[in-house]
Design an enzyme around this catalytic site. Sequence first.
Site, mmCIF file in Angstrom:
data_model
loop_
_atom_site.group_PDB
_atom_site.id
_atom_site.type_symbol
_atom_site.label_atom_id
_atom_site.label_comp_id
_atom_site.label_asym_id
_atom_site.label_seq_id
_atom_site.Cartn_x
_atom_site.Cartn_y
_atom_site.Cartn_z
ATOM 1 N N ASP A 45 41.417 -77.692 -71.965
ATOM 2 C CA ASP A 45 40.617 -76.550 -72.414
ATOM 3 C C ASP A 45 39.144 -76.954 -72.474
ATOM 4 O OD1 ASP A 45 39.565 -74.350 -73.674
ATOM 5 O OD2 ASP A 45 40.439 -74.803 -75.639
ATOM 6 N N ASP A 61 41.925 -74.138 -69.051
ATOM 7 C CA ASP A 61 41.182 -73.304 -68.114
ATOM 8 C C ASP A 61 40.799 -74.084 -66.857
ATOM 9 O OD1 ASP A 61 39.045 -74.862 -69.131
ATOM 10 O OD2 ASP A 61 38.851 -73.440 -70.795
ATOM 11 N N ASP A 101 50.191 -69.898 -56.614
ATOM 12 C CA ASP A 101 51.456 -69.229 -56.887
ATOM 13 C C ASP A 101 51.364 -67.796 -56.355
ATOM 14 O OD1 ASP A 101 53.994 -68.777 -58.305
ATOM 15 O OD2 ASP A 101 53.333 -70.459 -59.541
ATOM 16 N N ASP A 123 57.108 -67.153 -55.813
ATOM 17 C CA ASP A 123 57.950 -66.847 -56.955
ATOM 18 C C ASP A 123 59.134 -65.952 -56.562
ATOM 19 O OD1 ASP A 123 57.989 -67.085 -59.933
ATOM 20 O OD2 ASP A 123 57.985 -64.897 -59.821
ATOM 21 N N GLU A 176 60.624 -70.244 -54.202
ATOM 22 C CA GLU A 176 61.504 -70.535 -55.334
ATOM 23 C C GLU A 176 62.880 -70.036 -54.901
ATOM 24 O OE1 GLU A 176 61.712 -69.962 -60.159
ATOM 25 O OE2 GLU A 176 61.059 -68.286 -58.934
ATOM 26 N N HIS A 226 57.466 -75.672 -64.999
ATOM 27 C CA HIS A 226 57.092 -74.876 -66.176
ATOM 28 C C HIS A 226 58.249 -74.039 -66.719
ATOM 29 C CE1 HIS A 226 56.996 -72.264 -62.778
ATOM 30 N NE2 HIS A 226 56.929 -71.215 -63.587
ATOM 31 N N ASP A 227 59.367 -73.961 -65.991
ATOM 32 C CA ASP A 227 60.531 -73.195 -66.463
ATOM 33 C C ASP A 227 61.604 -74.101 -67.052
ATOM 34 O OD1 ASP A 227 59.466 -70.783 -65.596
ATOM 35 O OD2 ASP A 227 60.493 -70.840 -63.667
#
Length: 604
Positions: free
Chosen positions: A62, A70, A139, A241, A295, A370-371
Amino acid sequence: MKRIYFLFLSLLLGTSCNWKGSNSSVNSESISKNDSSDSSSFSRKWWKEAVVYQIYPRSFKDADNNGIGDIKGIISKLDYIKSLGINVIWLNPVYSSPNVDGGYDISDYQNINPDFGNMQDFDALLKGLHERGIKLVMDLVVNHSSDQHSWFKESRKSRNNPYRDYYHWWPAEKGKPNKRWSFFDVNQDAWMYDKATNSYYLHYFARAQPDLKWENPKVREEVYNLMNFWFKKGVDGFRMDVIPFISKDTTYPVLPEMYKGNFVDYYAHGPKVHDYLKEMNQKVMSHYDVMTVGEGIGLKIGDAQDYVADDRKELNMFFQFESIGLGKGGRDGKYAAPGGYKLTDFKRIFSKWDSVFEKRGWGTVYLGNHDQSRMVSRFGNDKPEFKNPSSKLLFTFLLSMRATPYVYFGDEIGMSNIRFTDIKDYRDLETLNYYEKLKKEGGDLKEFLKGQAEVSRDNGRTPMQWDNSLNAGFSHAQPWLKVNPNYSQVNVAQAEKDSSSILNYFKKMVQLRKDHLNLVYGKYSLLDTANNSIYAYTRTSSKEKNLIVMNFTDKPMVWNIPGNIVPGDLLIGNYPTTQNSIKNINGSNILVLKPYEAKIYSFK
Ligand code: ISL
């Protein structure tokens, strides 16, 4: 210098090399052209030789100290990223989004979410990466948009709005449409009633993520345009995705018998998915030197070639989903399976997926994203005494397979599951909505929380641990998701100083893969299939042979090296080498392995 180095490598592997001075120009000749001992025949590509590092921007760094990672934060860490030796970044969505689902609900595909910065910041990031020889993969989330996208806002206004047919609608006067399951809906219902037009719309994910109607050619043109927009900027590829879900039977029939109880497989086998991917490839990808990775949710071995074989002209690679089901259990896979996973299953799955790409196509290998919860907590052992060797073992595996390795940020320093016990700590809608659903049903919330502590997605989303200052050096403000309290010991600054850290081993493994093209393209052969403690395999080409042996247990083990393999140099090991661990007993070579010990040898 680089040119000489690559010429040397290619001579070693018996290929002619046409190196043009950047990692995008690996020649396209077959790796085994002059190499009759290889069963496979791969054309060399930069994306096959890459190591991909995934950054979840909300959690990386950040820069403006509002608690949210960010783009400027990523820019401030470019030298760290470069120091890893990786050569491709996959960046989770940074587009405009109300952030209902971590940015996977996009309201403007050609703008940057102000949480993350602006387009100048993005351009600076891309430039900074390219200057360092690192490529950027974005993505692409186009199975659905956000309900705040202008297309959907228009679409829901009236039945004859020009955007009406951008989404899947069902007029309520025809009754309730046939059941479709939603991943994130509190009622698991993928049809949402919308009063304005007395109709239902389809959302495979959250209500705020309506599915785009790919059957409408205008939608496809919009998608190709937005892809071109990013490619023209110079981005190097897309991770797509839930791409197998884009095609739907728009009569929305009752699920055919063969898919009963398995809606994911049904979603992944829409009638026109390959037509759309071919069209996308021809209209977009064929014009650039870029990589694509789908994916591969719901895809089976038998589907693999159709997606990625070169002559199909669709995608380059996809993520198989079988291995990430390991160790999960209970209803909807939202609980941890008692006893974790079995190594023989792990070996079977990865060996099977290697074999499917033995002659055509190309695979991926990953143990987290991230999943998923953290790699070491799930597939290794995050107890203090085993975290270091087991993380290193997992990197030995990831970086010695015949597939492009994808590494999730933070795994390189051994970040582990935070294991929240209070629902208030969670931010992910998947956990929150399922909790609400169970609450309504009077389900066992305690048991659910116990399961989520192991498998929730938020385990993998806690902020990056940079140093032992406030909030792990991630931000001066309260982070959007709690930092793992172990940050005082587990952090980048500490790992950089310690020559025996996971981080330093990871860098060595990346370098080893770069130096030994055999680890990228060589034939993979599993040894000792039934062994539930040791994972051993060879990687071979006519120019080099490697033996990889890993003890996946917390106990010392011995392993009989097959008689036809005589290990030579030890290329890497995850423990300091004090003595030769190969003993010759009655004419057989026995390898003595410490808990979670991993070794790579060369052999003749
Ligand atoms: O995350 C999952 C299980 O915990 C998966 O079922 C996940 O929903 C599935 O893999 C699809 O994932 C992708 O699309 C989702 C998004 O939430 C995920 O982050 C993304 O990777 C919807 O866009």
